[in-house]
Design a protein around this motif. Sequence first.
Motif, PDB file in Angstrom:
ATOM      1  N   GLU A 295      33.374  -4.556  18.533  1.00 15.15           N
ATOM      2  CA  GLU A 295      32.877  -5.243  17.348  1.00 15.15           C
ATOM      3  C   GLU A 295      33.996  -5.145  16.328  1.00 15.15           C
TER       4      GLU A 295
ATOM      5  N   ARG B   5      35.534  -5.893   5.977  1.00 14.97           N
ATOM      6  CA  ARG B   5      34.819  -5.485   4.762  1.00 14.97           C
ATOM      7  C   ARG B   5      35.605  -5.881   3.521  1.00 14.97           C
TER       8      ARG B   5
ATOM      9  N   ALA C 200      29.861  -1.031   1.761  1.00 14.41           N
ATOM     10  CA  ALA C 200      28.421  -1.031   2.049  1.00 14.41           C
ATOM     11  C   ALA C 200      28.218  -0.398   3.419  1.00 14.41           C
ATOM     12  N   GLY C 201      26.991   0.011   3.683  1.00 15.95           N
ATOM     13  CA  GLY C 201      26.645   0.494   5.024  1.00 15.95           C
ATOM     14  C   GLY C 201      27.419   1.720   5.438  1.00 15.95           C
ATOM     15  N   SER C 202      27.904   1.693   6.686  1.00 16.48           N
ATOM     16  CA  SER C 202      28.439   2.920   7.276  1.00 16.48           C
ATOM     17  C   SER C 202      29.685   3.441   6.573  1.00 16.48           C
TER      18      SER C 202
ATOM     19  N   ASP D 245      27.732   2.537  19.265  1.00 12.61           N
ATOM     20  CA  ASP D 245      28.869   1.702  18.829  1.00 12.61           C
ATOM     21  C   ASP D 245      29.865   2.478  17.959  1.00 12.61           C
TER      22      ASP D 245
ATOM     23  N   ASP E 287      30.532  -7.935   3.869  1.00 13.51           N
ATOM     24  CA  ASP E 287      31.179  -7.560   5.135  1.00 13.51           C
ATOM     25  C   ASP E 287      30.557  -8.380   6.267  1.00 13.51           C
TER      26      ASP E 287
ATOM     27  N   LYS F 168      30.549  -8.812  10.962  1.00 13.40           N
ATOM     28  CA  LYS F 168      31.010  -8.360  12.281  1.00 13.40           C
ATOM     29  C   LYS F 168      31.297  -9.568  13.160  1.00 13.40           C
TER      30      LYS F 168
ATOM     31  N   ASP G 209      22.306 -11.865  10.443  1.00 14.66           N
ATOM     32  CA  ASP G 209      22.072 -10.651  11.234  1.00 14.66           C
ATOM     33  C   ASP G 209      23.329  -9.784  11.283  1.00 14.66           C
ATOM     34  N   CYS G 210      24.499 -10.398  11.147  1.00 19.51           N
ATOM     35  CA  CYS G 210      25.735  -9.622  11.322  1.00 19.51           C
ATOM     36  C   CYS G 210      26.687  -9.767  10.146  1.00 19.51           C
ATOM     37  N   CYS G 211      26.138 -10.231   9.006  1.00 18.09           N
ATOM     38  CA  CYS G 211      26.934 -10.297   7.775  1.00 18.09           C
ATOM     39  C   CYS G 211      26.140  -9.588   6.675  1.00 18.09           C
ATOM     40  N   ARG G 212      26.821  -9.135   5.627  1.00 14.19           N
ATOM     41  CA  ARG G 212      26.098  -8.728   4.412  1.00 14.19           C
ATOM     42  C   ARG G 212      26.396  -9.759   3.336  1.00 14.19           C
TER      43      ARG G 212
ATOM     44  N   ARG H 245      16.459  -3.779   7.234  1.00 14.83           N
ATOM     45  CA  ARG H 245      16.856  -2.370   7.355  1.00 14.83           C
ATOM     46  C   ARG H 245      16.194  -1.520   6.274  1.00 14.83           C
TER      47      ARG H 245
HETATM   48  N1  UDP Z   1      27.109  -5.087  12.225  1.00 13.21           N
HETATM   49  C1  UDP Z   1      26.570  -5.828  13.250  1.00 13.21           C
HETATM   50  N2  UDP Z   1      26.236  -5.190  14.421  1.00 13.21           N
HETATM   51  C2  UDP Z   1      26.410  -3.867  14.600  1.00 13.21           C
HETATM   52  C3  UDP Z   1      26.949  -3.103  13.532  1.00 13.21           C
HETATM   53  C4  UDP Z   1      27.280  -3.743  12.362  1.00 13.21           C
HETATM   54  O1  UDP Z   1      26.413  -7.023  13.134  1.00 13.21           O
HETATM   55  O2  UDP Z   1      26.100  -3.355  15.700  1.00 13.21           O
HETATM   56  C5  UDP Z   1      27.466  -5.745  10.955  1.00 13.21           C
HETATM   57  C6  UDP Z   1      26.515  -5.374   9.816  1.00 13.21           C
HETATM   58  O3  UDP Z   1      25.447  -6.300   9.733  1.00 13.21           O
HETATM   59  C7  UDP Z   1      27.416  -5.447   8.603  1.00 13.21           C
HETATM   60  C8  UDP Z   1      28.785  -5.069   9.148  1.00 13.21           C
HETATM   61  O4  UDP Z   1      28.745  -5.292  10.544  1.00 13.21           O
HETATM   62  O5  UDP Z   1      27.462  -6.767   8.100  1.00 13.21           O
HETATM   63  C9  UDP Z   1      29.168  -3.626   8.864  1.00 13.21           C
HETATM   64  O6  UDP Z   1      28.145  -2.788   9.367  1.00 13.21           O
HETATM   65  P1  UDP Z   1      28.173  -1.196   9.145  1.00 13.21           P
HETATM   66  O7  UDP Z   1      29.334  -0.621   9.864  1.00 13.21           O
HETATM   67  O8  UDP Z   1      28.088  -0.913   7.696  1.00 13.21           O
HETATM   68  O9  UDP Z   1      26.931  -0.694   9.941  1.00 13.21           O
HETATM   69  P2  UDP Z   1      25.421  -0.498   9.506  1.00 13.21           P
HETATM   70  O10 UDP Z   1      25.410   0.664   8.571  1.00 13.21           O
HETATM   71  O11 UDP Z   1      25.022  -1.792   8.907  1.00 13.21           O
HETATM   72  O12 UDP Z   1      24.761  -0.261  10.825  1.00 13.21           O
END
Ligand code: UDP
Length: 255
Positions: free
Chosen positions: A90, A94, A98-100, A129, A175, A177, A200-203, A219
Amino acid sequence: MARRKKIYEGKAKILYAGPEPGTIVQYFKDDATANNAEKKAIVEGKGVLNNRLSEFFMRGLSNVGIPNHLVRRLNMREQLVREAEMIPLEVIVRNFAAGSIVKRLGLEEGSKLPRPVIEFCLKNDELGDPLVTEDHVINFGWAAPPDLEDMVSMALRVNDFLSGVMYGVGIKLVDFKLEFGRVWEDDYPFLIVADEISPDCCRFRDVKTERKLDKDVFREDLGSLSEAYSEVARRLGIIAAAAPATKHSKLKLVR
Ligand code: UDP
């Protein structure tokens, strides 16, 4: 309809063998998952919206010369895509914290990053992941050095394109993915953007109010996910401005 061969079923999509060799039918489900599928729900209409949104973004990428898997949308929930050898990574881009990355590095939520940050995660649900380094990617053969270079440069181009498109409708791209696949033409391999590009895969954040318009709504239990995705689709002109937010069976598609 003739039964099709199911190739793979994931958390949000099902892949079927396509009508011609080298093609796949990608079916968007209504299933929503978060935290590596610890949290699950069915969100009525999500698959229809993501099919349209991913088509919109991939078509936009084609228009600016970024190769991707979209051949054409087939119907409300399905699109025909090019079959590709998927790179098991993946690629996360960013612009704001945000997030992780907030948890991992103790950054302030929402703070602007000095420049876009790219991260690689290994696609492996059992391991959650994990974040991996470029040296891991090369050492373990998940991608070759030229693939890494291509993924970085393509991801940055996608970031510029997506940031601009979203900013134009009052939405900040925090951000996202991407996933990449390898295809061959005349014995020459190259990478294309594959999988999907959707909320689903963007913020996404509203520029003025910071309202969340992506999977964070699910979430963090912030309200209706389908309403948030509908808002994105409405602003992009994919569904009519007056379309009811929750009655997806009656979604009025603009084109
Ligand atoms: N993301 C995704 N699939 C994953 C992990 C992350 O589409 O398995 C996307 C998520 O929606 C965000 C970006 O990647 O837009 C960064 O995600 P992050 O690492 O912050 O992980 P999270 O805390 O959202 O799981």
